[in-house]
Motif scaffolding. Structure first.
Motif, PDB file in Angstrom:
ATOM      1  N   ALA A  99      -6.961   1.652   7.010  1.00  0.00           N
ATOM      2  CA  ALA A  99      -6.416   1.672   5.653  1.00  0.00           C
ATOM      3  C   ALA A  99      -7.466   2.101   4.627  1.00  0.00           C
ATOM      4  CB  ALA A  99      -5.874   0.294   5.292  1.00  0.00           C
TER       5      ALA A  99
ATOM      6  N   ARG B 151       2.568  -5.498   8.467  1.00  0.00           N
ATOM      7  CA  ARG B 151       3.218  -4.191   8.363  1.00  0.00           C
ATOM      8  C   ARG B 151       4.605  -4.355   7.775  1.00  0.00           C
ATOM      9  NH1 ARG B 151       6.808  -0.975  11.189  1.00  0.00           N
ATOM     10  NH2 ARG B 151       7.157  -2.623  12.724  1.00  0.00           N
TER      11      ARG B 151
ATOM     12  N   LEU C 103       0.887   4.622   5.354  1.00  0.00           N
ATOM     13  CA  LEU C 103      -0.236   4.783   6.273  1.00  0.00           C
ATOM     14  C   LEU C 103       0.290   5.343   7.586  1.00  0.00           C
ATOM     15  CD1 LEU C 103      -1.968   1.369   5.567  1.00  0.00           C
ATOM     16  CD2 LEU C 103      -2.815   3.611   4.897  1.00  0.00           C
TER      17      LEU C 103
ATOM     18  N   ARG D 138       3.928   0.843   5.640  1.00  0.00           N
ATOM     19  CA  ARG D 138       2.965   0.352   4.656  1.00  0.00           C
ATOM     20  C   ARG D 138       2.432  -1.012   5.094  1.00  0.00           C
ATOM     21  NH1 ARG D 138       4.413   3.129  -0.384  1.00  0.00           N
ATOM     22  NH2 ARG D 138       6.220   4.461   0.052  1.00  0.00           N
TER      23      ARG D 138
ATOM     24  N   ALA E 145      -6.062   3.863   1.671  1.00  0.00           N
ATOM     25  CA  ALA E 145      -4.858   3.267   1.085  1.00  0.00           C
ATOM     26  C   ALA E 145      -5.038   2.981  -0.394  1.00  0.00           C
ATOM     27  CB  ALA E 145      -4.514   1.973   1.819  1.00  0.00           C
TER      28      ALA E 145
ATOM     29  N   ARG F  89      -9.693  -2.835   3.612  1.00  0.00           N
ATOM     30  CA  ARG F  89     -10.457  -1.778   4.275  1.00  0.00           C
ATOM     31  C   ARG F  89     -11.491  -2.351   5.238  1.00  0.00           C
ATOM     32  NH1 ARG F  89     -10.907   1.119  -1.588  1.00  0.00           N
ATOM     33  NH2 ARG F  89      -8.906   2.238  -1.506  1.00  0.00           N
TER      34      ARG F  89
ATOM     35  N   THR G 216       0.817  -1.207   0.000  1.00  0.00           N
ATOM     36  CA  THR G 216       0.000   0.000   0.000  1.00  0.00           C
ATOM     37  C   THR G 216       0.856   1.264   0.000  1.00  0.00           C
ATOM     38  OG1 THR G 216      -0.095   0.237   2.403  1.00  0.00           O
ATOM     39  CG2 THR G 216      -1.745  -1.210   1.365  1.00  0.00           C
TER      40      THR G 216
END
Length: 348
Positions: free
Chosen positions: A264, A223, A202, A227, A267, A258, A199
């Motif tokens: 996110a 993670r 974030l 990201r 994202a 999501r 992604t």
């Protein structure tokens, strides 16, 4: 002492070479037609888990975890692996696997999803907090550095066909069958294309966010710095050596992310890549002798990196001492003659 050539400088080959040298072998060559971690290892998700569905896989992963713990941060982050179940059948499977894993000494326990992970549709979850995430290329380079310090000769851009050897270890991942075939060894391995998505940045991702897996769908994320890295099995397997990203699934993967991780919601997919699994019909690897003077360490079906420490040690002992305390019989090539009977089902 025999000249031992380890073909393939990914995590498995690097581990075999390192353990050979640590046990006293003095003429070991680690060769790769490209370079260190240039193949599947360099494209891996980086998960390290002990939660498998069959005893042999659990043992391999369990006996590898101490190596990763000794590496520590930043190479290994012990954030845990969290499996979520959203259906009653899914929950039953999680709990059945948990009992197997606990009986083998893996500290899996029931858990609640951490803050930020949506749980209103979750019926139950299990976690192993000794599991975590790692940096596969960096770990592999560390293994190679240690091996070279012990006297292993690293030969990058050196196809094994150009080298002389007394003992050969085929650890070439999805290319292993191509390497072994001309030597009269048939390895039942098929390349399977898989892909990872990453992604956009974030804000304020928790440092201890575990690897999160939906048990029923296989959708999972972790993670990676600031990201999230996302993966999920394709609806239709993509067999073959072509490494192509399927952008048609991006919207679906973002929708799933999501839903499970609302933080996110904004994202986007900023990076994606494809790599190859080296699959066997039962999703267990081939580890051990396959012909006179030839050993295999391949067919890990996506599990190789996380199991590489135990595999490297056991195979090195077998090559140098003729035996190992580790039971490698479930991974013998000969098992395919009678048909695989206990497939590993937890392939992510």
């Amino acid at each position: 002492m025999a000249r031992i050539v380890v073909a393939g400088a990914g995590a498995i080959g690097a581990s075999v070479a390192y353990h050979l040298a640590s046990l006293g072998a003095r003429e070991v060559v680690l060769a790769d037609r490209a370079g260190v971690a240039a193949g599947s290892t360099g494209k891996a998700m980086g998960g390290v888990r002990q939660q498998f569905s069959t005893e042999p896989e659990v043992r391999l992963a369990r006996d590898s975890i101490r190596f990763f713990e000794e590496l520590g941060a930043p190479l290994y982050l012990q954030v845990g692996y969290l499996f979520l179940a959203t259906t009653e059948p899914g929950l039953r499977e999680l709990e059945e696997r948990m009992e197997l894993q606990r009986s083998l000494g893996v500290p899996v326990e029931r858990a609640a999803p951490p803050e930020g992970v949506r749980s209103d549709d979750v019926l139950g979850a299990v976690v192993c907090r000794r599991d975590g995430v790692a940096d596969p290329p960096a770990v592999t380079r560390q293994l190679v550095r240690r091996a070279v310090e012990l006297g292993v000769e690293l030969r990058e851009r050196s196809p094994v066909e150009e080298l002389d050897w007394d003992v050969l270890v085929v650890a070439c991942g999805p290319w292993s069958a191509e390497v072994a075939g001309p030597l009269g060894v048939e390895l039942p391995i098929r390349p399977l294309c898989r892909q990872l998505l990453e992604t956009s940045p974030l804000p304020q991702l928790p440092a201890d966010l575990p690897m999160v897996i939906e048990a029923e769908t296989g959708f999972h994320f972790r993670r990676r710095d600031d990201r999230l890295r996302i993966a999920m099995t394709d609806a239709e397997p993509r067999w073959g050596f072509e490494e192509v990203v399927d952008e048609s699934v991006f919207d679906d993967r973002l929708r799933r992310l999501r839903h499970r991780y609302p933080a996110a919601s904004e994202a986007k997919i900023e990076r994606s890549w494809a790599g190859l699994y080296d699959m066997t019909s039962d999703a267990h690897p081939i580890v051990g002798p396959v012909a006179d003077g030839i050993y295999a360490a391949c067919g890990f079906s996506g599990h190789g990196f996380m199991q590489s420490p135990a595999v490297g040690r056991a195979l090195a002992e077998l090559i140098l001492e003729g035996e190992t305390e580790y039971d490698l019989s479930p991974f013998a090539l000969e098992r395919f003659e009678g048909g695989a009977t206990f497939p590993e089902t937890l392939v992510l």
